[in-house]
Scaffold this motif. Structure first.
Motif, PDB file in Angstrom:
ATOM      1  N   THR A   1       0.928  -0.926   0.056  1.00 59.18           N
ATOM      2  CA  THR A   1       0.230   0.351   0.379  1.00 59.18           C
ATOM      3  C   THR A   1       1.408   1.805  -0.257  1.00 59.18           C
ATOM      4  O   THR A   1       0.672   2.567  -0.878  1.00 59.18           O
ATOM      5  N   MET A   2       1.841   1.196   0.589  1.00 61.67           N
ATOM      6  CA  MET A   2       2.547   2.322   1.380  1.00 61.67           C
ATOM      7  C   MET A   2       3.841   2.909  -0.464  1.00 61.67           C
ATOM      8  O   MET A   2       4.036   3.975  -0.656  1.00 61.67           O
TER       9      MET A   2
ATOM     10  N   GLU B   1       5.129  -3.329   9.513  1.00 62.52           N
ATOM     11  CA  GLU B   1       5.699  -2.972  10.673  1.00 62.52           C
ATOM     12  C   GLU B   1       5.806  -4.019  11.725  1.00 62.52           C
ATOM     13  O   GLU B   1       4.997  -4.436  12.833  1.00 62.52           O
TER      14      GLU B   1
ATOM     15  N   GLU C   1      11.270  -5.641  -3.548  1.00 58.95           N
ATOM     16  CA  GLU C   1      10.085  -6.581  -3.163  1.00 58.95           C
ATOM     17  C   GLU C   1      10.410  -7.820  -2.572  1.00 58.95           C
ATOM     18  O   GLU C   1      11.423  -8.470  -2.998  1.00 58.95           O
TER      19      GLU C   1
ATOM     20  N   LYS D   1      12.346  -5.376  10.053  1.00 58.09           N
ATOM     21  CA  LYS D   1      13.004  -3.636   9.866  1.00 58.09           C
ATOM     22  C   LYS D   1      14.657  -3.354  10.044  1.00 58.09           C
ATOM     23  O   LYS D   1      15.368  -3.352   9.697  1.00 58.09           O
TER      24      LYS D   1
ATOM     25  N   ASN E   1       9.287   4.241   6.889  1.00 58.85           N
ATOM     26  CA  ASN E   1       8.318   4.642   6.554  1.00 58.85           C
ATOM     27  C   ASN E   1       7.424   4.275   7.944  1.00 58.85           C
ATOM     28  O   ASN E   1       5.765   4.154   7.904  1.00 58.85           O
TER      29      ASN E   1
ATOM     30  N   SER F   1       5.110   3.987  11.085  1.00 56.78           N
ATOM     31  CA  SER F   1       4.158   4.442  11.668  1.00 56.78           C
ATOM     32  C   SER F   1       4.448   4.730  12.968  1.00 56.78           C
ATOM     33  O   SER F   1       3.465   5.590  13.308  1.00 56.78           O
TER      34      SER F   1
HETATM   35  P1  NAI Z   1       1.247  -3.592   3.186  1.00 58.48           P
HETATM   36  O1  NAI Z   1       1.475  -4.873   3.973  1.00 58.48           O
HETATM   37  O2  NAI Z   1       0.906  -2.889   1.991  1.00 58.48           O
HETATM   38  O3  NAI Z   1       3.032  -3.543   2.247  1.00 58.48           O
HETATM   39  C1  NAI Z   1       4.408  -4.279   2.822  1.00 58.48           C
HETATM   40  C2  NAI Z   1       5.040  -4.926   1.760  1.00 58.48           C
HETATM   41  O4  NAI Z   1       6.460  -4.861   1.999  1.00 58.48           O
HETATM   42  C3  NAI Z   1       4.102  -5.918   0.817  1.00 58.48           C
HETATM   43  O5  NAI Z   1       4.573  -5.922  -0.020  1.00 58.48           O
HETATM   44  C4  NAI Z   1       5.900  -7.234   1.164  1.00 58.48           C
HETATM   45  O6  NAI Z   1       5.768  -8.063   0.413  1.00 58.48           O
HETATM   46  C5  NAI Z   1       6.883  -6.080   1.557  1.00 58.48           C
HETATM   47  N1  NAI Z   1       7.950  -6.863   2.099  1.00 58.48           N
HETATM   48  C6  NAI Z   1       7.920  -7.435   3.506  1.00 58.48           C
HETATM   49  N2  NAI Z   1       9.030  -8.062   3.684  1.00 58.48           N
HETATM   50  C7  NAI Z   1       9.657  -7.792   2.691  1.00 58.48           C
HETATM   51  C8  NAI Z   1      11.559  -7.519   2.152  1.00 58.48           C
HETATM   52  N3  NAI Z   1      11.819  -8.638   3.472  1.00 58.48           N
HETATM   53  N4  NAI Z   1      12.067  -7.080   1.629  1.00 58.48           N
HETATM   54  C9  NAI Z   1      10.816  -6.501   0.366  1.00 58.48           C
HETATM   55  N5  NAI Z   1       9.553  -6.345   0.443  1.00 58.48           N
HETATM   56  C10 NAI Z   1       9.121  -6.643   1.774  1.00 58.48           C
HETATM   57  O7  NAI Z   1       1.933  -2.689   4.176  1.00 58.48           O
HETATM   58  P2  NAI Z   1       1.677  -1.088   4.494  1.00 58.48           P
HETATM   59  O8  NAI Z   1       0.853  -0.907   4.378  1.00 58.48           O
HETATM   60  O9  NAI Z   1       2.145  -1.005   2.599  1.00 58.48           O
HETATM   61  O10 NAI Z   1       2.822  -0.598   5.282  1.00 58.48           O
HETATM   62  C11 NAI Z   1       4.791  -0.178   5.171  1.00 58.48           C
HETATM   63  C12 NAI Z   1       4.634   0.235   6.269  1.00 58.48           C
HETATM   64  O11 NAI Z   1       4.329   1.944   6.199  1.00 58.48           O
HETATM   65  C13 NAI Z   1       4.606  -0.098   7.438  1.00 58.48           C
HETATM   66  O12 NAI Z   1       5.313   0.224   8.300  1.00 58.48           O
HETATM   67  C14 NAI Z   1       3.233   0.808   7.843  1.00 58.48           C
HETATM   68  O13 NAI Z   1       3.267   0.652   9.085  1.00 58.48           O
HETATM   69  C15 NAI Z   1       3.602   2.295   7.252  1.00 58.48           C
HETATM   70  N6  NAI Z   1       2.282   2.760   7.096  1.00 58.48           N
HETATM   71  C16 NAI Z   1       1.697   2.618   6.501  1.00 58.48           C
HETATM   72  C17 NAI Z   1       0.229   3.008   6.526  1.00 58.48           C
HETATM   73  C18 NAI Z   1      -1.001   2.329   6.026  1.00 58.48           C
HETATM   74  O14 NAI Z   1      -2.208   3.782   6.002  1.00 58.48           O
HETATM   75  N7  NAI Z   1      -0.983   1.833   5.631  1.00 58.48           N
HETATM   76  C19 NAI Z   1       0.561   4.851   6.798  1.00 58.48           C
HETATM   77  C20 NAI Z   1       1.698   5.196   7.038  1.00 58.48           C
HETATM   78  C21 NAI Z   1       2.776   4.386   7.131  1.00 58.48           C
END
Ligand code: NAI
Ligand code: 3HC
Length: 693
Positions: free
Chosen positions: A309-310, A388, A329, A393, A413, A415
């Motif tokens: 998403t982000m 998260e 990814e 991380k 990024n 939260s």
């Molecule tokens: P998400 O689950 O949509 O995306 C995370 C992505 O990271 C997935 O596509 C996953 O395959 C990938 N991933 C996981 N491990 C990996 C690795 N070792 N190497 C490469 N890619 C990997 O999560 P989202 O919502 O995008 O959140 C990501 C971060 O952004 C989190 O830390 C979250 O707290 C933060 N965040 C999220 C917000 C939201 O509204 N969704 C808003 C602001 C920050």
């Protein structure tokens, strides 16, 4: 060249008098400009050699409007409307020569001139409505006369500017000057004289307004538009009323009505809030120990980890301004999915005619997908956006440290997580910071820039400049759980959840919060975000309402049911009596003696703890100043702009009142309401948050 005031001088080029305005940075129409313009016209009138006058500005722009810093102070004559009457009634032709932005009083000055010429890059707008005002120097009466009420209405009521080409097409300007503006404007003035053209007083042009009489639908249709897009704002309706007056009243009466509306808005709290916000948004970029001349790193390529998403939204920000991105990814299928989502977003924009198919390909072409972290070796900045999870991380940052080039910036990024702890995994903690984007990251303008203990000034300055480049409003915050925004937001979340246990229902809480001016209430928001965020069937304890809803598959909007019901494909929340009953049963089982809760209490409990937490954040120096928190809330959490943000609102309500309510709640409901020491201190000293800005 004769100096008239410190900001205005008169230059003679044969029979043309050039009235030069020079009041950096934006030639705002402060006292020395107004006085200089009035006296300058008088001087030119008294000079028999001068046959025509060109009004022109030095520096980056034509006048960008009244000097907003003078608002709220006693007005000092000559007043702008009177100065512009002098322009209007001048018996020698007055030509406005425009570059940069002719905004607000600046455009009104141009409209009071007899002719207007402009360079191709100029912009024309009446943005007063964005300050909770309406044009107060004849703009609402002259613009409809010049271009017609239908075209003038949106310009006045939205404040959005138009460019030179459109301005020419709509008759707002008379000619485009391709080369040097002064030369072109003088040549134009000479042509007016040579052709003996009559003075075109906009105030006397009645044809277009007369044509609109008997067409009330022009206004009723537009009112429908603003009811939808400008709910709660007072100024847009005043703009419509003023343009209506232009159609129905003689010029002088319309002008007097405009003045009356302007004065009413100026003395109201909405305009005070919006003017405060104008400066808050500009102040936010100023960090006391990061002077403007702080060196910066060059960011030519960005690496993003995680295409979820982000990560996807963040990627779009960079490629939108031409910065290439390496998107990494963990699995090919996730990478493909992420890239497909980005492409879909661009294609939707293209289908609305806002982007060409070539542009879609160009932007997609700037993204290089990879599964290998080694491919981030050449990037200048990495933004990590994986799940998260602290361990994940930490592992990623330790690896990145070994892979990325020496002074590459490493950003997370996250939260909520501790950026110092993440930075400690690297041998370059000075290069680590948080870049907390908001969802959807390609749309939301807010960016919390998290300054960790060791983040260097160069890295911070680079991040701030880059944020500006990708059109974000960056707010610097320190490290704590949830940083500034989410930490304050958690207060409302907790209270909203408590309120439904104590006796309120989601629809009541949502109604109060919506009517305050948020785009939606907390429960509609939970449905939108998804109630299952962080929930899993295996770990569900059934001990909260949210968990019970998830156990029933009521995940929110995406499931067609959550706190509310939704029609298939619909977004409108519909009553869900079964959920209300579930809440009543659950709370009673938990021993709550449900009671009627007043709307006033709901509002206070949803808002005052946010303010109190803001005060704690300031005490701990997590934020630089109270207005920064307001910028966060307006841009990230839907706080209504016309209420200026929580800290501004707190001053408006009175900190003594807020403190008293917090103490009362603390006595009744416990230490969630313990007042912040800073709140107590400000009340003791008779001060407000405004004194800390
Ligand atoms: P998400 O689950 O949509 O995306 C995370 C992505 O990271 C997935 O596509 C996953 O395959 C990938 N991933 C996981 N491990 C990996 C690795 N070792 N190497 C490469 N890619 C990997 O999560 P989202 O919502 O995008 O959140 C990501 C971060 O952004 C989190 O830390 C979250 O707290 C933060 N965040 C999220 C917000 C939201 O509204 N969704 C808003 C602001 C920050
Ligand atoms: N009055 C006082 N200061 C102003 C100002 C104004 N109208 N417009 C801009 N400034 C100041 C800013 O606060 C900033 O100061 P800082 O450097 O100390 O922070 C500086 O000028 C530069 O402004 P920006 O950082 O915004 O510069 P940009 O180049 O990004 O944008 C601009 C320039 C498009 C002109 C933008 O500043 C702007 O939109 N200004 C406001 C225009 C406006 O609202 N005009 C209407 C005023 S109300 C009016 O005219 C009433 C009349 O109808 C009677």
């Amino acid at each position: 060249m004769v100096a008239i005031t410190e900001a205005v001088s008169l230059e003679k080029q044969g029979e043309i008098g050039l009235l030069w305005i020079d009041n950096p940075p934006v030639n705002a129409l402060g006292y020395p400009v107004r006085k200089g313009m009035a006296d300058g016209i008088a001087m030119a009138m008294g000079d028999a050699e001068i046959k025509a006058i060109v009004v022109i500005c030095k520096g980056r722009t034509f006048c960008a409007g009244a000097d907003i810093r003078e608002f709220g102070k006693p007005p000092k004559a000559p007043h702008l409307p009177d100065v512009l009457t002098v322009f209007d009634e001048c018996t020698k032709p007055v030509v406005a020569a425009i570059h940069g932005t002719a905004f607000g009083g600046g455009l009104e000055t141009a409209l009071s001139s007899h002719f207007r010429v402009a360079v191709p890059t100029a912009q024309f707008g009446l943005p007063e409505v964005k300050l909770g005002l309406l044009p107060g120097a004849g703009g609402t009466q002259r613009l409809p006369r010049l271009i017609g009420p239908e075209k003038a209405l949106p310009m006045i009521a939205t404040g959005n500017p138009v460019g030179t080409a459109k301005a020419l097409k709509e008759g707002l300007i008379d000619e485009i000057v391709e080369g040097d503006l002064a030369e072109g404007a003088v040549a134009f003035a000479r042509k007016v004289l040579a052709e003996n053209r009559p003075l075109r007083q906009v105030s006397a042009m009645n044809e277009k307004v007369e044509a609109a009489r008997g067409k009330p639908e022009i206004f009723s249709e537009y009112r429908k538009v603003i009811a939808k897009t400008k709910r709660g704002f007072e100024a847009p309706e005043a703009c419509v009323k003023a343009v209506e007056a232009a159609v129905h009243k003689p010029f002088a009466e319309g002008l007097a009505y405009e003045r009356q509306l302007f004065t009413e808005l100026m003395s109201g709290s909405q305009s005070a809030a919006q003017r405060y916000y104008f400066f808050a948004e500009r102040q936010v970029a100023k960090i006391p120990d990061i002077p403007a001349e702080t060196p910066q790193l060059d960011i030519k390529r960005v690496g993003i980890i995680g295409a979820g998403t982000m990560g996807g939204g963040i990627t779009m920000n960079f490629v939108n301004v031409g910065i290439p991105v390496t998107l990494m990814e963990s699995k090919q299928e996730f990478l493909d999915r992420g890239l497909a989502t980005i492409r879909k977003n661009y294609e939707i924009t293209a289908s609305k005619g806002k982007m060409t198919a070539e542009e879609v390909e160009k932007r997609m072409g700037l993204i290089t997908g990879t599964l290998a972290m080694e491919d981030l070796a050449d990037v200048d900045l990495v933004i990590e956006a994986v799940y998260e999870n602290m361990d994940l991380k930490k592992e990623i940052f330790a690896k990145l440290d070994g892979i990325c080039k020496k002074d590459a910036i490493l950003a997370t990024n996250t939260s909520y997580l501790d950026v110092n702890e993440i930075a400690a995994q690297t041998k370059r903690p000075e290069s680590v910071l948080g870049l907390h984007f908001f969802s959807p990251a390609n749309v939301m303008r807010l960016l919390e820039v998290v300054r960790a203990e060791k983040t260097s000034k160069i890295v911070l300055a680079t991040a701030l400049a880059l944020a500006k480049k990708i059109k974000k409003i960056a707010v610097v915050v320190g490290v704590c759980y949830g940083f500034a925004g989410n930490r304050m937001f958690a207060q409302r979340r907790r209270e909203s959840e408590k309120l439904i246990l104590e006796g309120a229902l989601p629809s009541q809480v949502d109604k109060v919060v919506y009517e305050f001016g948020f785009p939606m209430g907390p429960f509609q928001l939970y449905d939108l975000i998804g109630n299952d965020l962080g929930w899993s069937k295996e770990n569900s304890t059934g001990s909260t309402i949210r968990e019970l809803l998830c156990e029933q598959g009521r995940f929110g909007l995406k499931a067609g049911k959550g706190f509310y019901n939704y029609e298939q494909g619909g977004r409108k929340p519909l009553p869900a009596p079964e959920v209300d009953q579930l809440i009543i049963d659950f709370s009673q089982k938990k021993g709550f003696d449900r009671r009627d809760i007043s709307d006033e209490e709901i509002l206070q409990r949803c808002v005052y703890p946010i303010i109190n937490e803001g005060a704690k954040i300031l005490e701990e120096k997590i934020a630089v100043r109270p207005s920064d928190l307001d910028v966060i809330w307006i841009n990230g959490y839907g706080w209504p702009l016309y209420r200026g943000g929580p800290m501004f609102y707190a001053d408006l309500v009175g900190l003594d009142k807020i403190l008293a309510v917090m103490k009362d709640f603390q006595a009744k409901y416990g230490d969630d309401f313990k007042p912040a020491a800073l709140l107590e201190q400000l009340v003791k000293e008779g001060k407000g948050f405004k004194d800390l800005n």
